[in-house]
Design a protein around this motif. Sequence first.
Motif, PDB file in Angstrom:
ATOM      1  N   GLU A 196      99.627 -22.025   1.715  1.00  0.00           N
ATOM      2  CA  GLU A 196      98.780 -22.152   0.466  1.00  0.00           C
ATOM      3  C   GLU A 196      98.278 -23.985   1.274  1.00  0.00           C
ATOM      4  OE1 GLU A 196      98.443 -21.730  -2.730  1.00  0.00           O
ATOM      5  OE2 GLU A 196      99.562 -19.278  -2.117  1.00  0.00           O
ATOM      6  N   SER A 197      99.140 -23.961   2.444  1.00  0.00           N
ATOM      7  CA  SER A 197      98.473 -25.161   2.633  1.00  0.00           C
ATOM      8  C   SER A 197      97.043 -24.405   3.452  1.00  0.00           C
ATOM      9  CB  SER A 197      99.121 -26.028   3.528  1.00  0.00           C
ATOM     10  OG  SER A 197      98.344 -26.573   4.728  1.00  0.00           O
ATOM     11  N   GLU A 198      96.586 -23.697   4.124  1.00  0.00           N
ATOM     12  CA  GLU A 198      95.468 -22.557   5.020  1.00  0.00           C
ATOM     13  C   GLU A 198      94.160 -22.480   3.343  1.00  0.00           C
ATOM     14  OE1 GLU A 198      95.435 -23.190   8.118  1.00  0.00           O
ATOM     15  OE2 GLU A 198      97.556 -23.583   8.222  1.00  0.00           O
ATOM     16  N   ARG A 199      94.683 -22.084   2.851  1.00  0.00           N
ATOM     17  CA  ARG A 199      94.100 -21.656   0.850  1.00  0.00           C
ATOM     18  C   ARG A 199      93.400 -23.361   0.669  1.00  0.00           C
ATOM     19  NH1 ARG A 199      97.125 -16.989  -1.912  1.00  0.00           N
ATOM     20  NH2 ARG A 199      95.474 -15.456  -0.789  1.00  0.00           N
ATOM     21  N   ARG A 200      94.099 -24.187   1.091  1.00  0.00           N
ATOM     22  CA  ARG A 200      93.683 -25.963   0.462  1.00  0.00           C
ATOM     23  C   ARG A 200      92.566 -26.162   1.466  1.00  0.00           C
ATOM     24  NH1 ARG A 200      98.835 -26.827  -1.482  1.00  0.00           N
ATOM     25  NH2 ARG A 200      99.134 -28.287   0.751  1.00  0.00           N
ATOM     26  N   GLN A 201      92.872 -25.574   3.045  1.00  0.00           N
ATOM     27  CA  GLN A 201      91.708 -26.169   3.901  1.00  0.00           C
ATOM     28  C   GLN A 201      90.931 -24.983   3.686  1.00  0.00           C
ATOM     29  OE1 GLN A 201      91.685 -28.532   5.486  1.00  0.00           O
ATOM     30  NE2 GLN A 201      91.314 -28.034   7.558  1.00  0.00           N
ATOM     31  N   VAL A 202      90.845 -24.147   3.506  1.00  0.00           N
ATOM     32  CA  VAL A 202      89.036 -23.115   3.302  1.00  0.00           C
ATOM     33  C   VAL A 202      88.980 -23.391   1.974  1.00  0.00           C
ATOM     34  CG1 VAL A 202      89.112 -20.543   2.437  1.00  0.00           C
ATOM     35  CG2 VAL A 202      90.901 -21.024   4.763  1.00  0.00           C
ATOM     36  N   GLU A 233     107.559 -11.892   9.016  1.00  0.00           N
ATOM     37  CA  GLU A 233     107.116 -11.961  10.595  1.00  0.00           C
ATOM     38  C   GLU A 233     105.818 -11.056  10.340  1.00  0.00           C
ATOM     39  OE1 GLU A 233     107.933 -13.411  12.428  1.00  0.00           O
ATOM     40  OE2 GLU A 233     107.157 -12.274  14.825  1.00  0.00           O
ATOM     41  N   GLN A 234     105.418  -9.841   9.438  1.00  0.00           N
ATOM     42  CA  GLN A 234     104.055  -9.610   8.870  1.00  0.00           C
ATOM     43  C   GLN A 234     102.889 -10.518   8.569  1.00  0.00           C
ATOM     44  OE1 GLN A 234     106.416  -8.032   8.443  1.00  0.00           O
ATOM     45  NE2 GLN A 234     106.144  -5.846   9.504  1.00  0.00           N
ATOM     46  N   ALA A 235     103.435 -11.880   7.900  1.00  0.00           N
ATOM     47  CA  ALA A 235     103.110 -12.554   7.042  1.00  0.00           C
ATOM     48  C   ALA A 235     102.723 -13.326   8.051  1.00  0.00           C
ATOM     49  CB  ALA A 235     103.912 -13.246   6.000  1.00  0.00           C
ATOM     50  N   ARG A 236     103.036 -13.909   9.135  1.00  0.00           N
ATOM     51  CA  ARG A 236     103.441 -14.768   9.989  1.00  0.00           C
ATOM     52  C   ARG A 236     102.545 -14.715  11.033  1.00  0.00           C
ATOM     53  NH1 ARG A 236     104.545 -15.795  15.577  1.00  0.00           N
ATOM     54  NH2 ARG A 236     105.314 -14.050  16.069  1.00  0.00           N
ATOM     55  N   LEU A 237     102.397 -13.578  11.319  1.00  0.00           N
ATOM     56  CA  LEU A 237     101.219 -12.715  12.108  1.00  0.00           C
ATOM     57  C   LEU A 237      99.626 -13.352  11.774  1.00  0.00           C
ATOM     58  CD1 LEU A 237     102.985 -10.178  13.859  1.00  0.00           C
ATOM     59  CD2 LEU A 237     102.159 -12.066  15.411  1.00  0.00           C
ATOM     60  N   LEU A 238     100.067 -12.811  10.338  1.00  0.00           N
ATOM     61  CA  LEU A 238      98.816 -12.869   9.761  1.00  0.00           C
ATOM     62  C   LEU A 238      97.677 -14.371   9.416  1.00  0.00           C
ATOM     63  CD1 LEU A 238      99.674  -9.899   7.346  1.00  0.00           C
ATOM     64  CD2 LEU A 238      97.226 -10.428   8.645  1.00  0.00           C
ATOM     65  N   LEU A 239      98.960 -15.327   9.330  1.00  0.00           N
ATOM     66  CA  LEU A 239      98.857 -17.002   9.072  1.00  0.00           C
ATOM     67  C   LEU A 239      98.263 -17.212  10.172  1.00  0.00           C
ATOM     68  CD1 LEU A 239     100.918 -17.797   6.715  1.00  0.00           C
ATOM     69  CD2 LEU A 239      98.892 -18.374   6.376  1.00  0.00           C
ATOM     70  N   GLU A 240      98.917 -16.891  11.042  1.00  0.00           N
ATOM     71  CA  GLU A 240      98.340 -17.130  12.673  1.00  0.00           C
ATOM     72  C   GLU A 240      96.824 -16.833  13.056  1.00  0.00           C
ATOM     73  OE1 GLU A 240      99.755 -19.409  14.594  1.00  0.00           O
ATOM     74  OE2 GLU A 240     101.564 -18.722  15.089  1.00  0.00           O
ATOM     75  N   GLN A 241      96.454 -15.754  12.604  1.00  0.00           N
ATOM     76  CA  GLN A 241      94.638 -15.331  12.889  1.00  0.00           C
ATOM     77  C   GLN A 241      94.261 -16.107  11.688  1.00  0.00           C
ATOM     78  OE1 GLN A 241      94.344 -11.003  12.025  1.00  0.00           O
ATOM     79  NE2 GLN A 241      96.920 -10.624  13.269  1.00  0.00           N
ATOM     80  N   ARG A 244      94.762 -19.175  10.598  1.00  0.00           N
ATOM     81  CA  ARG A 244      94.941 -20.523  11.393  1.00  0.00           C
ATOM     82  C   ARG A 244      93.404 -20.607  12.797  1.00  0.00           C
ATOM     83  NH1 ARG A 244     100.780 -23.037  11.482  1.00  0.00           N
ATOM     84  NH2 ARG A 244     100.109 -23.745   9.701  1.00  0.00           N
ATOM     85  N   GLU A 245      93.761 -19.369  13.555  1.00  0.00           N
ATOM     86  CA  GLU A 245      92.925 -18.648  14.294  1.00  0.00           C
ATOM     87  C   GLU A 245      91.179 -18.988  14.099  1.00  0.00           C
ATOM     88  OE1 GLU A 245      93.881 -15.729  17.616  1.00  0.00           O
ATOM     89  OE2 GLU A 245      95.754 -16.641  18.278  1.00  0.00           O
ATOM     90  N   SER A 246      91.172 -17.840  13.317  1.00  0.00           N
ATOM     91  CA  SER A 246      89.726 -18.273  12.632  1.00  0.00           C
ATOM     92  C   SER A 246      88.726 -19.414  12.054  1.00  0.00           C
ATOM     93  CB  SER A 246      89.686 -16.905  11.977  1.00  0.00           C
ATOM     94  OG  SER A 246      90.594 -17.251  10.953  1.00  0.00           O
ATOM     95  N   LEU A 247      90.112 -19.853  11.735  1.00  0.00           N
ATOM     96  CA  LEU A 247      89.790 -22.249  11.151  1.00  0.00           C
ATOM     97  C   LEU A 247      90.319 -22.460  12.095  1.00  0.00           C
ATOM     98  CD1 LEU A 247      91.698 -22.480   7.667  1.00  0.00           C
ATOM     99  CD2 LEU A 247      89.329 -22.289   7.767  1.00  0.00           C
ATOM    100  N   VAL A 248      89.713 -21.954  13.376  1.00  0.00           N
ATOM    101  CA  VAL A 248      90.314 -23.781  14.215  1.00  0.00           C
ATOM    102  C   VAL A 248      88.449 -24.163  14.440  1.00  0.00           C
ATOM    103  CG1 VAL A 248      90.497 -24.669  16.363  1.00  0.00           C
ATOM    104  CG2 VAL A 248      92.168 -23.705  15.360  1.00  0.00           C
ATOM    105  N   PRO A 249      87.697 -23.854  15.232  1.00  0.00           N
ATOM    106  CA  PRO A 249      86.244 -23.615  15.258  1.00  0.00           C
ATOM    107  C   PRO A 249      85.219 -24.102  13.572  1.00  0.00           C
ATOM    108  CG  PRO A 249      86.520 -21.406  15.699  1.00  0.00           C
ATOM    109  CD  PRO A 249      87.424 -21.684  15.040  1.00  0.00           C
ATOM    110  N   VAL A 250      85.636 -23.638  12.559  1.00  0.00           N
ATOM    111  CA  VAL A 250      85.231 -23.952  11.594  1.00  0.00           C
ATOM    112  C   VAL A 250      84.970 -25.247  11.485  1.00  0.00           C
ATOM    113  CG1 VAL A 250      84.915 -23.452   8.875  1.00  0.00           C
ATOM    114  CG2 VAL A 250      85.243 -21.591  10.922  1.00  0.00           C
ATOM    115  N   GLU A 251      86.356 -25.689  11.204  1.00  0.00           N
ATOM    116  CA  GLU A 251      86.980 -27.012  10.787  1.00  0.00           C
ATOM    117  C   GLU A 251      85.986 -28.170  12.194  1.00  0.00           C
ATOM    118  OE1 GLU A 251      91.605 -25.468   9.628  1.00  0.00           O
ATOM    119  OE2 GLU A 251      90.884 -26.334  11.674  1.00  0.00           O
ATOM    120  N   SER A 252      86.551 -27.643  13.595  1.00  0.00           N
ATOM    121  CA  SER A 252      85.626 -28.536  14.668  1.00  0.00           C
ATOM    122  C   SER A 252      84.884 -28.473  14.756  1.00  0.00           C
ATOM    123  CB  SER A 252      85.988 -27.508  15.499  1.00  0.00           C
ATOM    124  OG  SER A 252      87.156 -27.321  15.681  1.00  0.00           O
TER     125      SER A 252
END
Lengths: 205, 378
Positions: B107-113, B152-160, B162-170
């Motif tokens: 939910e937190s990542e969705r808010r960030q998006v 575990e699968q959800a965690r891996l997808l969340l990690e991915q 996050r990785e795709s969000l980092v450059p956008v945030e910067s």
Amino acid sequence: MENMIQLLKRGAVALLFGTMLIACAEKPIQRTDSALQALQAAKQAGAAEYAPESLRVAEDEYQKAQEEITAQDDTFVMTRNYDVASAILVKVIADAEKAKTEAITSKQALKSGAEGAVVLAKTSLEEAKNQLAQAPTGKGTQADLQALRGDLQAAETTLAEIDAIMAMEDYIGVKAKAESVQALASRVNEQVAQAIQKTGKHKKA
Amino acid sequence: MLSWLFVAWWQADRLPTKFPPQLESLDHQAWSHGAEVYFLERYRAFHQDIINLRTQWRREQVRWWPTANTQILQATYQNLLQEGLNLLKTSQHEKFTRLQYLKTALESERRQVTHLRTLTGSFDVRQNLRALSVTEGLLNQAASRLQQNHDEQARLLLEQARESLVPVESQAMAQMERYGTASQLAKWNHWVTSTLDWSTKTGGTVIVVFKASRQLVLYRNGKPLRRFSIELGFSGLQDKLQEGDGATPEGQFHILQKKGPGSTKFHKALLLNYPTNEHRRRFHEAKVTGRLGAHRGIGGLIEIHGQQPNGNSTTNGCIALHNADMDAVFHLAKEGTPVTIVGALQPNNWVVKVRGAISDHTRQRIALPIGSPTFRYR
């Protein structure tokens, strides 16, 4: 008298031989092999992923059968009895077959669900593409259109990944990806519909 | 003597013939709830202890005479039963906590998006729109996995995701940064103050555009007269540097030309004197330093105008008003009327708030729980 002694000797040998035959029970090697084959077949059918509980039950039973065989191996040769181990192995075979059937059924159900989701995703994506082609254009709409195109490109990329994971039989993963495509396509549809409603016109074809 | 021995043998403490199934059932339940995933070593020790106990149990049963081992084995059985219950409870709790944690993170990542998407139409996020869509796709997949309790699968997808969000945030935070810097705010305050001073001294009408709050204010005698809502370019909160960047230029301008109906397709328009000398200087500097390509143009035709014929409100860098509001502004403005365009005057403006929310999210983002057996919450 000599005959009598001879008869007694023969009787004693026959008794001893007979007792040994009865007492020296055979190890259930063939049944162990069958149980192992059944377990292997269940695993090959995807039981570890699609019927893990049933597979675990069969594996636990197999472990117990091995314990029983080892216990019998340790007992005095005349009193060895592998009947219990044999009975457990019969159960292992049945449980492994159950796990295999369950895995096949569950996999098939998931496959059908995944295929259905993919069809729905493809339809939604096509609709969204058509809808986007009808989106009103003009000064200041570039950012909105680019956002929507971004959604569709991401959806298309995800859809393209589906074939590979379908081949790997990861149907849960396929369904999750297909649902994600559908969500992106639905948003494009909604936003274009809102834009059309707002401006009151379609783009000329 | 023999009868005493018989009675003693008969009454001796014996183990049940069959190994009680409760322990094996607990083992299975704990495993089903992920004990092997979350507490690998502890679970394996527990499982092995059961196997050992079962072997000893069997040995004990084939003895002619029960020994003291019987009591030890029964005590071990009780201890393992307790350990199994604890393991089951802890695994259930671990699974529940992990799922809750991942749901919160999702939910937190969705808010960030959502925060990052709100920048569309304010900052140049064109390069990032696809990354945002990809992130949303990954978050949707993670949500599907969470629904099936596949942590575990959800965690891996969340990690991915996050990785795709980092450059956008910067990139977004870099673009928004100047709205919070003291020197930039001081510059904007200075422009507005000098414009209002001129209005006070001459009694003249001036226009000030506040981009962050999307407002156009008409002043007379240094006092606010009318206030209007506006729309800007698709990267409107950035300062214009070149043609096609969708940014609305900042600076002190004046009205060059008034365009009535028939002279513009945007109802009525007030043409500004963009680019000024200062804009030209910055544009050439950007070309010299290689920030802009040699064939780029500086752009022009920046206007305050009415609604577009197609009903869209976003512009390519102009300032758009509703037609009724444009009528009022058009009526009060003259050729030569000063127009000052600034980002914001206050340090707690909208951009700073959004940037703060994005930045807080990146700072508060903590490692996602990883699989067996290292994840701990405290």
